[in-house]
Design a protein around this motif. Structure first.
Motif, PDB file in Angstrom:
ATOM      1  N   SER A  54     -10.653  -7.256  -0.026  1.00 37.18           N
ATOM      2  CA  SER A  54     -11.303  -6.453  -0.954  1.00 37.18           C
ATOM      3  C   SER A  54     -12.817  -6.655  -0.314  1.00 37.18           C
ATOM      4  O   SER A  54     -13.126  -7.341   0.358  1.00 37.18           O
ATOM      5  CB  SER A  54     -11.492  -7.256  -2.341  1.00 37.18           C
ATOM      6  OG  SER A  54     -12.435  -7.073  -3.152  1.00 37.18           O
ATOM      7  N   GLU A  95      -1.489  -2.120  -7.131  1.00 39.82           N
ATOM      8  CA  GLU A  95      -2.713  -2.706  -7.098  1.00 39.82           C
ATOM      9  C   GLU A  95      -2.380  -4.059  -7.005  1.00 39.82           C
ATOM     10  O   GLU A  95      -1.885  -4.768  -7.604  1.00 39.82           O
ATOM     11  CB  GLU A  95      -3.674  -2.405  -8.156  1.00 39.82           C
ATOM     12  CG  GLU A  95      -3.941  -0.954  -8.115  1.00 39.82           C
ATOM     13  CD  GLU A  95      -4.181  -0.220  -9.531  1.00 39.82           C
ATOM     14  OE1 GLU A  95      -4.678  -1.262 -10.420  1.00 39.82           O
ATOM     15  OE2 GLU A  95      -3.931   1.020  -9.813  1.00 39.82           O
ATOM     16  N   GLY A  96      -3.181  -5.046  -6.040  1.00 45.76           N
ATOM     17  CA  GLY A  96      -3.244  -6.313  -5.562  1.00 45.76           C
ATOM     18  C   GLY A  96      -2.081  -6.617  -4.658  1.00 45.76           C
ATOM     19  O   GLY A  96      -1.791  -7.845  -4.448  1.00 45.76           O
ATOM     20  N   SER A  97      -1.579  -5.620  -4.266  1.00 45.40           N
ATOM     21  CA  SER A  97      -0.331  -5.731  -3.332  1.00 45.40           C
ATOM     22  C   SER A  97      -0.836  -6.475  -1.888  1.00 45.40           C
ATOM     23  O   SER A  97       0.009  -7.166  -1.384  1.00 45.40           O
ATOM     24  CB  SER A  97       0.434  -4.538  -3.040  1.00 45.40           C
ATOM     25  OG  SER A  97      -0.578  -3.498  -2.584  1.00 45.40           O
ATOM     26  N   HIS A 127      -0.431   0.439   0.063  1.00 46.60           N
ATOM     27  CA  HIS A 127       0.766   0.357  -0.796  1.00 46.60           C
ATOM     28  C   HIS A 127       0.474   0.888  -2.073  1.00 46.60           C
ATOM     29  O   HIS A 127      -0.885   0.642  -2.380  1.00 46.60           O
ATOM     30  CB  HIS A 127       0.940  -1.386  -0.867  1.00 46.60           C
ATOM     31  CG  HIS A 127       2.329  -1.715  -1.766  1.00 46.60           C
ATOM     32  ND1 HIS A 127       2.615  -1.554  -2.899  1.00 46.60           N
ATOM     33  CD2 HIS A 127       3.332  -2.289  -1.050  1.00 46.60           C
ATOM     34  CE1 HIS A 127       3.833  -1.961  -3.239  1.00 46.60           C
ATOM     35  NE2 HIS A 127       4.427  -2.332  -2.000  1.00 46.60           N
ATOM     36  N   THR A 131      11.990  -7.189  -1.387  1.00 52.54           N
ATOM     37  CA  THR A 131      10.744  -7.449  -1.901  1.00 52.54           C
ATOM     38  C   THR A 131       9.594  -6.952  -0.994  1.00 52.54           C
ATOM     39  O   THR A 131       9.752  -7.524   0.325  1.00 52.54           O
ATOM     40  CB  THR A 131      10.842  -8.531  -2.674  1.00 52.54           C
ATOM     41  OG1 THR A 131      10.917  -9.676  -1.525  1.00 52.54           O
ATOM     42  CG2 THR A 131      11.991  -8.943  -3.468  1.00 52.54           C
ATOM     43  N   LEU A 132       8.180  -7.002  -1.382  1.00 51.35           N
ATOM     44  CA  LEU A 132       7.220  -7.072  -0.438  1.00 51.35           C
ATOM     45  C   LEU A 132       7.189  -8.249   0.117  1.00 51.35           C
ATOM     46  O   LEU A 132       6.732  -8.457   1.275  1.00 51.35           O
ATOM     47  CB  LEU A 132       5.948  -6.569  -1.495  1.00 51.35           C
ATOM     48  CG  LEU A 132       4.652  -6.640  -0.517  1.00 51.35           C
ATOM     49  CD1 LEU A 132       4.707  -5.638   0.524  1.00 51.35           C
ATOM     50  CD2 LEU A 132       3.449  -6.395  -1.644  1.00 51.35           C
ATOM     51  N   ASN A 133       7.269  -9.420  -0.720  1.00 50.79           N
ATOM     52  CA  ASN A 133       7.376 -10.757  -0.064  1.00 50.79           C
ATOM     53  C   ASN A 133       8.304 -10.898   1.291  1.00 50.79           C
ATOM     54  O   ASN A 133       7.966 -11.188   2.083  1.00 50.79           O
ATOM     55  CB  ASN A 133       7.768 -11.721  -1.232  1.00 50.79           C
ATOM     56  CG  ASN A 133       8.137 -13.472  -0.476  1.00 50.79           C
ATOM     57  OD1 ASN A 133       7.000 -13.759  -0.299  1.00 50.79           O
ATOM     58  ND2 ASN A 133       9.064 -13.575  -0.501  1.00 50.79           N
ATOM     59  N   GLU A 172      -1.252 -13.716   1.154  1.00 52.15           N
ATOM     60  CA  GLU A 172      -1.042 -14.880   0.836  1.00 52.15           C
ATOM     61  C   GLU A 172       0.420 -15.450   1.301  1.00 52.15           C
ATOM     62  O   GLU A 172       0.684 -16.592   1.565  1.00 52.15           O
ATOM     63  CB  GLU A 172      -0.833 -15.168  -0.802  1.00 52.15           C
ATOM     64  CG  GLU A 172      -2.264 -15.087  -1.385  1.00 52.15           C
ATOM     65  CD  GLU A 172      -2.482 -15.167  -2.913  1.00 52.15           C
ATOM     66  OE1 GLU A 172      -3.534 -14.963  -3.463  1.00 52.15           O
ATOM     67  OE2 GLU A 172      -1.560 -15.014  -3.309  1.00 52.15           O
ATOM     68  N   ARG A 225      -3.671  -8.375  -1.499  1.00 49.56           N
ATOM     69  CA  ARG A 225      -3.979  -9.801  -1.625  1.00 49.56           C
ATOM     70  C   ARG A 225      -2.629 -10.461  -1.891  1.00 49.56           C
ATOM     71  O   ARG A 225      -2.643 -11.646  -1.163  1.00 49.56           O
ATOM     72  CB  ARG A 225      -4.576  -9.845  -3.220  1.00 49.56           C
ATOM     73  CG  ARG A 225      -5.095 -11.491  -3.596  1.00 49.56           C
ATOM     74  CD  ARG A 225      -6.069 -11.837  -2.738  1.00 49.56           C
ATOM     75  NE  ARG A 225      -7.367 -11.021  -3.044  1.00 49.56           N
ATOM     76  CZ  ARG A 225      -8.394 -11.235  -2.340  1.00 49.56           C
ATOM     77  NH1 ARG A 225      -8.558 -11.885  -1.214  1.00 49.56           N
ATOM     78  NH2 ARG A 225      -9.639 -10.438  -2.719  1.00 49.56           N
ATOM     79  N   TYR A 226      -1.814 -10.236  -2.368  1.00 45.74           N
ATOM     80  CA  TYR A 226      -0.338 -10.861  -2.360  1.00 45.74           C
ATOM     81  C   TYR A 226       0.047 -10.844  -0.876  1.00 45.74           C
ATOM     82  O   TYR A 226       0.612 -12.060  -0.419  1.00 45.74           O
ATOM     83  CB  TYR A 226       0.640 -10.327  -3.061  1.00 45.74           C
ATOM     84  CG  TYR A 226       1.976 -10.893  -3.439  1.00 45.74           C
ATOM     85  CD1 TYR A 226       2.331 -12.091  -3.714  1.00 45.74           C
ATOM     86  CD2 TYR A 226       3.139 -10.209  -2.883  1.00 45.74           C
ATOM     87  CE1 TYR A 226       3.292 -12.750  -3.784  1.00 45.74           C
ATOM     88  CE2 TYR A 226       4.403 -10.990  -3.088  1.00 45.74           C
ATOM     89  CZ  TYR A 226       4.463 -12.095  -3.424  1.00 45.74           C
ATOM     90  OH  TYR A 226       5.712 -12.782  -3.444  1.00 45.74           O
TER      91      TYR A 226
END
Ligand SMILES: [Zn+2]
Lengths: 152, 305
Positions: free
Chosen positions: B11, B108-110, B105, B86-88, B116, B112-113
């Motif tokens: 971000s 939204e937030g993908s 992707h 999964t994205l993970n 991590e 950041r995840y």
């Protein structure tokens, strides 16, 4: 026991009494505090008269004392909740709840396009307004307000 | 000074003003000398879960100019993702194969995840309507390059100010440089209140206009965006407004000599082609600046610069 209303639910010897829960949110409080996993005696009263809330609920949990961080999670659904800490049938401490700065794993993100609504991810929010609770998602950065708040 | 080393870029708010400025300086270095083989022996994965040809090519060009290798996909259709991975899992596996992940992707937030769960840094190349920080940095680079500075400028933002993520990120970034903003948009696509509250809290000046005619004379930068039909609840409103936010050559007559026009591209009709020959039309050069800016971002994150 000087509060007559509390007498409607039997008194406890040791433990925590959570009063002034809005009746419609009793089960949310139960789920947030994971009371279904507790093995000590718990008594519930609900749809009790309350001047402030209209209809309130009360929970008495024997032999359990919560950490502030734990109990503050219920501030989202029971902002006026009052805690009485009971030792030997006496109220030894009174506490109120406070909305925490960070909320982890309790609330669903309001944004349907948020990754947390598509994959198994623990939600995380930063509280941006404590009065009319609104929180910013750590992932999608969108705001979820109290009106759209859904407890997981 | 390797404060960005091993840090993901998710971000625009992840980095400080000093970190932005360092990236912009580095981008200038790459513009003067684009071919620097700093990425030899490095592998960069470009994972585009939704297609975005321009952004992907810009990143891949940056990696190639640096002498790095690229693995990845440009569309998730024929990958394990389409089989329900999964994205993970995808990120954990791919991060074993590379030194850096560039990811686009639709959710939204993908990003950041992903940052991590990944073992290597992640550069967000767009997560739904949320963030696209390398676009913002190349916008800043273009502004700095054309104006010689970022401080005390007057920026006009035109078009879809409600949904446009490039606009929102640019406001957040430029708010660190004492900018005066002018917001020009149809009623339905006005700048969200949260940005006005934010600018108020910083004591910055901003003005809202619904009319886009002879008002750009004071502008240093005019930042044009697309007004998309699907953003309107009423199709008649769209028909009425679609031609009201178009920049034409005759509107530039009294504009300042240093004024430059930016656009994140692709454009539809919001900049008339009669503007293209003007020296004030900067949008195609702006796209070229994207490669230098991405070279700067990649080498900073890998600690090579
Ligand atoms: Zn979210």
């Amino acid at each position: 026991m000087n509060d007559k209303k509390q007498l409607k639910v039997s008194a406890i010897k040791e433990g925590t009494v959570i009063d002034h829960i809005p009746a419609q949110n009793l089960f949310k409080v139960i789920s947030i505090l994971r009371l279904d996993k507790i093995h000590t005696q718990i008594t519930f009263g609900t749809n009790l008269e309350s001047k402030r809330l209209g209809s309130k609920a009360i929970i008495k949990i024997s032999e359990i004392f919560f950490h502030d961080a734990e109990i503050n999670k219920i501030a989202l659904v029971a902002p006026d909740a009052k805690l009485n800490i009971i030792k030997d049938y006496e109220v030894v401490e009174k506490k109120v709840v406070e909305v925490p700065d960070e909320i982890v794993g309790i609330v669903k993100c309001f944004n349907p396009q948020c990754i947390t609504n598509h994959e198994k991810i623990t939600t995380r929010f930063t509280v941006v307004n404590k009065k009319e609770v609104s929180m910013k998602c750590h992932y999608c950065e969108k705001i979820t307000d109290s009106e759209h708040m859904e407890i997981i | 000074m390797h404060s960005m080393k091993n840090k993901s870029l998710v971000s625009i708010t992840d980095f400080s003003k000093e970190e932005y400025l360092r990236i912009l300086d580095l981008a200038g270095e790459f513009e003067r000398k684009p071919g620097q083989p700093l990425l030899q022996g490095y592998i960069v994965a470009t994972l585009f879960f939704e297609p975005s040809t321009r952004t992907r090519l810009s990143f891949e060009s940056a990696v190639n100019r640096l002498g790095g290798k690229i693995i990845g996909f440009s569309d998730s259709a024929n990958t394990s993702v389409s089989k329900g991975e999964t994205l993970n899992d995808t990120i954990k596996i791919v991060s074993n194969y590379c030194d850096l992940i560039v990811m686009r992707h639709p959710l939204e937030g993908s990003a950041r995840y992903a940052s991590e769960v990944s073992g290597v840094p992640v550069i967000n190349a767009g997560d739904g309507a949320n963030q696209h920080p390398s676009q913002t940095l190349l916008d800043l680079y273009s502004i700095k390059k054309t104006q010689g500075r970022l401080d005390n400028l007057c920026i006009y933002l035109v078009g879809d100010l409600k949904y446009g993520r490039t606009v929102h990120s640019l406001i957040m970034a430029m708010s660190k440089f004492n900018t005066t903003f002018h917001f020009i948009s149809p009623e339905e696509l006005k700048i969200p209140n949260e940005y006005k509250i934010y600018l108020d809290s910083l004591g910055l000046k901003y003005f809202e206009h619904s009319d886009f005619t002879d008002i750009i004379d004071e502008a240093d930068i005019v930042y044009m965006t697309r007004v998309q039909k699907e953003r309107f609840s009423d199709p008649i409103e769209y028909e009425k407004t679609k031609n009201a936010y178009v920049l034409r050559a005759d509107m530039l007559k009294k504009s300042k000599p240093n004024m430059r026009i930016l656009h994140p591209l692709p454009r539809v009709n919001e900049i008339h082609t009669d503007v293209d020959p003007s020296e004030k039309a900067y949008y195609f050069t702006q796209a070229l600046n994207g490669v230098y800016t991405r070279q700067a971002i990649i080498t900073s994150i890998l600690g090579l610069k």
